[in-house]
Design an enzyme around this catalytic site. Structure first.
Site, PDB file in Angstrom:
ATOM      1  N   LYS A   1       8.558  95.191  57.327  1.00  0.00           N
ATOM      2  CA  LYS A   1       8.639  94.798  58.725  1.00  0.00           C
ATOM      3  C   LYS A   1       8.891  96.062  59.553  1.00  0.00           C
ATOM      4  CE  LYS A   1      11.225  91.488  61.664  1.00  0.00           C
ATOM      5  NZ  LYS A   1      12.316  90.495  61.682  1.00  0.00           N
TER       6      LYS A   1
ATOM      7  N   SER B   1      11.035  85.978  63.535  1.00  0.00           N
ATOM      8  CA  SER B   1      10.393  87.178  64.009  1.00  0.00           C
ATOM      9  C   SER B   1       9.626  87.936  62.924  1.00  0.00           C
ATOM     10  CB  SER B   1      11.441  88.114  64.614  1.00  0.00           C
ATOM     11  OG  SER B   1      12.357  88.553  63.627  1.00  0.00           O
TER      12      SER B   1
ATOM     13  N   SER C   1      14.816  84.374  61.015  1.00  0.00           N
ATOM     14  CA  SER C   1      13.593  85.171  61.096  1.00  0.00           C
ATOM     15  C   SER C   1      12.915  85.485  59.771  1.00  0.00           C
ATOM     16  CB  SER C   1      13.867  86.482  61.839  1.00  0.00           C
ATOM     17  OG  SER C   1      13.969  86.250  63.222  1.00  0.00           O
TER      18      SER C   1
END
Lengths: 483, 479
Positions: free
Chosen positions: A76, A151, A175
């Site tokens: 990420k 997210s 997330s």
């Protein structure tokens, strides 16, 4: 190759069926041909990836092998990666190249893992749909009209579309788990403090926790083995021994006590999702688990409490993006005030600005007691709810999300509706407990997540419970069309 | 109207740790800009603070030295505001739970009376960087070497009633932190900074007046000056019908004035909240005991001991204990020697030369051991006090130890009575006229006339004859 799990890839690499260079090239080719429609990567690093793969093959030849040697992963874009752009999906950091590796990135590199690139996300991890990205939204590989969740939506979509063997996500209020649920993969948010936050760009420091996102519980266990552990650079990381998370995967679930919080099965839960979750619970019943209803009475306060605490912390954490030392700086600032105002106005997206404003407000003189202090008290109540329940059960289970993945654009104009999609996941972060999402039976072709929450540092049990489910079902083996 | 001045001081003492409070970067002063700014100092995305417990140890020592209530559990909080040399957009400080609670120090007032000044609290925090406005062509340079250096902010009660008392209090705190070795006390380099909260009120009124906070004071002299002109400004303002506004004022030592920096309305809402990146600082018994065991004898106790055990006057003891270095120097030099003579040398000759050369006692080329060695030779009559001054000068110039210099220059005092007799006889024989005059003189005038012969003998012996013996012998021969 890409339909293999990490454990299968490790075995194939060990058996010499293919090299890490070949495997890495395969994923790079898939990204090049398929990610245009999904947009799961912000940055792909083919040269570095192939160099790392080559090195991994060389280390293997010398007998220097870990279970992750030569496995291609995606990180990420919230994890700092030395010499590689680390944007947090924000215009603010579009020009930022991290000068160091996050602790987890370094540990995975030391273990011989290969980094394919950096995945898309909601800006600064603020969002539940991955629509808040400077680099555009991510499309759910199961239905490209739909969001992948957020997210960590880029990591989730990349794993689901098999554009990497596994990925790293972070989870502040769901997330990792919510996008895992929306994309039919397995994700675990460890106990707060289990995984170092050093080098993981902060959203809400007391809630943020990194974790693996993978095709199976076994894969997640393999990654967590390398990621977890005390880090002297993170004062909030736990100085607790790390067990071998793969060791207990095959333990029997006979007599396992599972609690179903009645608040997680309320009227807000989609009926089809409920049916899918109940079907999954039946699998556990068949495995010898005892199922009982429990109560987490303060669940209804969790979202509101979360948005006070998380936003308060974010308003302070994001102050360093001021256009002075790194990141976006406006053109021709007239003076200092102008430099701050325009750099931040231009650099941050709307959701980030909204949260900074809310966070600033709740910490302001005259409002602190009413909001921030009260939220801290509620946070204790929410934690106490869990402590009581864990006196009588081993694992809490329920849906990860109230619905399956929603359409892109569906909730962008209604932040509260968007926030409420986190209703089942935020409490776990408030309490600092480990939580996991694994695929249950899909609804109308869209994945459903079964959430499980464990007691502090009980990741091994969660992974065991998840793995046993995945021995009985093949939902985690299902892939979107075209993969 | 009679006015009463009310002053409270906030002192920022940089703690003398080797590395910064939340990172491993060096704290050394004077390096090239930004060469001691690590990722944490720069506030890079993703970095985290890790508390340097050496700073806690130093705070424990301070707490003990002022008899304060130690905060066994203290909490770091974020003080949020934007400034270019504040890299994270917040300063890590302590707010609700500081590491040092209520304590007190004693100061001596001008009339000699002792006054107690309360210390409200002292808390740990990180220093900010520096903004540099010169040589940047209208732009501002940022040096983050200082960012993250540990500070102990020491806040007094509003117990101080005059600029002189404020200086006495600040000097006392300065003396304590220097004795404890927790701060180098260098005000020019900013290691020890004072902000003064100043207000006035009609004599006898209980309610405090509106205060102004004075900043940018970097010497004790300026502290006294800044307070006095601010007090005058406030009184003039009120007496001419105006009103003091709560504000921060900058002291300008060049223009000798204070001027407004920002008013209360412009003041930041710092939005303090506990820093979620750091755990509370918990101090256990062992940690505290270890810190306290390292505390040296403090100035008040040392001064008393110099009086009681060494027989020094209170004034001399006060001068000698004004700094730990001076007291250490004196004590080392005085071992095995007459304490009063040692005191006179340290306060006299040694201090005079140091002052003249602008040196600190720590940099004195004549070490305390060397001075002690010389004092021994005075004590055992090897040299006279007069010759000792030459020996001291030679030691200062690097000619070696007292013994080496005495030997090399042949300065050993002549105490052999046969040798002195020979010189005396020689001098008397060469000055027959003066001998005759002396013998015929009025007995009252004789002692004065004896000086001539002593001088001649000392001259003939190149100053080495023992003066007492010369005197006695001359009286005997002339008598």
């Amino acid at each position: 190759m890409h339909t293999h799990t990490v454990s299968e890839l490790a075995a194939a690499l060990a058996a010499g069926e293919f090299s890490s260079v070949e495997l890495t090239q395969h994923y790079l080719d898939r990204i090049a041909s398929l990610d245009g429609e999904i947009n799961s990567y912000i940055t792909v690093t083919p040269e570095a990836a192939l160099a790392q793969a080559k090195q991994a093959d060389e280390r293997r030849a010398q007998g220097e092998v870990t279970p992750l040697t030569g496995i291609p992963l995606a990180y990420k874009d919230i994890f700092c990666t030395d010499g590689v752009k680390t944007s947090c999906a924000s215009r603010m950091l579009d020009n930022f190249t991290a000068p160091y590796n996050a602790t987890v990135v370094q540990r995975l590199a030391d273990a011989g893992a290969v980094m394919l690139g950096k995945t898309n996300m909601d800006e600064y991890a603020m969002g539940s749909s991955n629509e808040n990205s400077y680099y555009g939204c991510v499309h759910n590989p199961w239905d490209k009209e739909r969001v992948p969740g957020g997210s960590s939506g880029g990591s989730a979509a990349a794993v689901a579309a098999r554009l990497c063997a596994a990925a790293l996500g972070t989870d502040t209020g769901g997330s990792i788990r919510q996008p895992a649920a929306f994309t039919g993969i397995t994700g675990i948010k460890p106990t707060y403090g289990r995984v170092s936050r050093y080098g993981m760009i902060a959203f809400a420091s007391s809630l943020d926790q990194g974790g693996p996102m993978a095709a199976s519980a076994e894969d997640a266990a393999m990654l967590l083995n390398t990621m977890a552990g005390f880090d002297e650079r993170d004062s909030t990381s736990a100085n607790e021994a790390v067990p071998d998370y793969t060791a207990d995967l095959n333990n029997s679930l006979q007599g396992l006590r599972i609690g179903l919080p009645k608040e997680y099965f309320d009227e807000g839960l989609d009926v089809d999702v409920r049916a899918s979750v109940e079907q999954a619970i039946n699998v556990y019943r068949a495995l010898g688990a005892e199922i009982k209803e429990v109560s987490l009475p303060n669940t209804n306060l969790a979202v509101a409490t979360y948005y006070v605490v998380a936003n308060a912390e974010c308003s302070s954490n994001l102050s360093r993006y001021d256009g002075v030392r790194f990141g976006h700086r406006c053109d021709d600032p007239a003076n200092l005030e102008d430099l701050y105002e325009r750099s931040r106005s231009e650099g941050f997206g709307n959701e980030v600005k909204r949260r900074i404003m809310v966070g600033t407000y709740v910490l302001s003189a005259g409002y602190y007691d009413a909001y921030y202090l009260k939220a801290q008290k509620l946070r204790h109540l929410i934690s106490d709810d869990f402590s009581k329940v864990f006196e009588e059960v081993d694992v809490i289970m329920g849906p990860t999300t109230p619905t399956t993945a929603f359409k892109i654009g569906e909730k962008v104009d209604d932040p509260v509706a968007m926030y409420l999609s986190d209703v089942y996941t935020v409490a776990c972060n408030m309490a600092g407990l480990p939580g996991m999402s694994i695929p249950a039976a899909p609804v109308n072709g869209l994945p459903v997540g079964l959430q499980m929450i464990g007691n502090y540092f009980d990741e091994a049990r969660l992974l065991n419970v998840a793995h046993q489910f995945q021995q009985q079902t093949d939902w985690h083996r299902q892939m979107p069309a075209g993969v | 109207m009679q006015w009463e001045t009310v002053i409270g001081l906030e002192i920022h003492a940089q703690l003398a740790t080797k590395t910064k409070i939340f990172s491993g970067a060096s704290t050394a002063f004077g390096s090239e800009p930004n060469t001691q700014a690590c990722l944490v100092s720069l506030g890079m995305p993703g970095v985290l603070p890790v508390f340097n417990r050496e700073a806690a140890k130093m705070a424990v020592k301070f707490s003990s030295a002022i008899g304060a209530e130690l905060g066994r559990r203290s909490v770091f909080a974020r003080k949020n505001y934007f400034y270019p040399d504040l890299p994270k957009g917040y300063q890590i400080s302590q707010f609700e739970l500081p590491i040092v609670g209520m304590g007190k120090v004693e100061i001596v007032q001008e009339n000699g009376d002792v006054k107690v000044v309360g210390v409200t609290r002292a808390h740990l925090e990180e220093d900010a960087g520096k903004s540099l406005h010169e040589n940047f062509h209208g732009m501002t340079g940022i040096d983050l070497n200082r960012a993250g250096i540990p500070l102990l902010e020491i806040v007094s009660e509003p117990d101080i009633r005059s600029a002189k008392e404020a200086v006495a209090y600040a000097r006392k705190i300065h003396q304590i932190v220097r004795y404890l070795g927790i701060c180098d006390g260098n005000m020019q380099e900013g290691s020890f900074r004072c902000d003064a909260n100043v207000s006035v009120r009609p004599m006898g009124q209980e309610k405090l007046g509106t205060r102004a906070e004075l900043k940018n004071i970097n010497s004790f002299r300026f502290l006294e000056r800044a307070i006095n002109i601010e007090v005058d400004r406030q009184i003039d303002l009120i007496e001419s019908g105006g009103e003091v506004v709560q504000e921060t004022r900058l002291y300008d030592s060049v223009k000798d004035e204070t001027r407004s920096m920002r008013s209360k309305e412009e003041a930041n809402d710092y939005r303090y909240f506990p820093d979620p990146d750091l755990l509370p600082v918990e101090l256990d018994d062992d940690f505290i005991a270890d810190a306290v065991a390292e505390i040296p004898e403090l100035p008040d106790a040392r001064c008393k001991r110099f009086v009681d055990e060494l027989g020094l006057s209170l004034q001399d003891a006060g001068v000698l204990t004004s700094s730990r270095e001076m007291a250490d120097y004196f004590e080392t030099a005085s071992v095995g020697n007459d304490a009063k003579i040692a005191a006179n040398w340290v306060m006299g000759e040694v201090s005079a030369v140091l002052n003249k050369q602008g040196l600190d006692i720590a940099d004195c080329p004549v070490s305390a051991e060397m001075l002690g060695g010389m004092l021994k030779r005075i004590g055992d009559n090897t040299i006279s006090g007069k010759i000792a001054k030459d020996v001291f000068e030679a030691m200062w110039n690097g000619e070696g130890s007292a013994d080496e210099i005495i030997e090399a220059r042949g300065l050993k005092q002549i105490t052999d009575s046969g040798a002195i007799e020979a010189i005396v006889d020689e001098v008397l024989a060469a000055n027959g006229k003066q001998v005759e005059n002396y013998r015929n003189a009025d007995p009252d005038k004789q002692p004065k006339m004896l000086g001539f012969f002593v001088g001649q003998v000392m001259k003939a012996s190149q100053g080495k004859a023992n003066p007492q013996q010369v005197n006695a012998l001359l009286k005997e021969r002339l008598g």
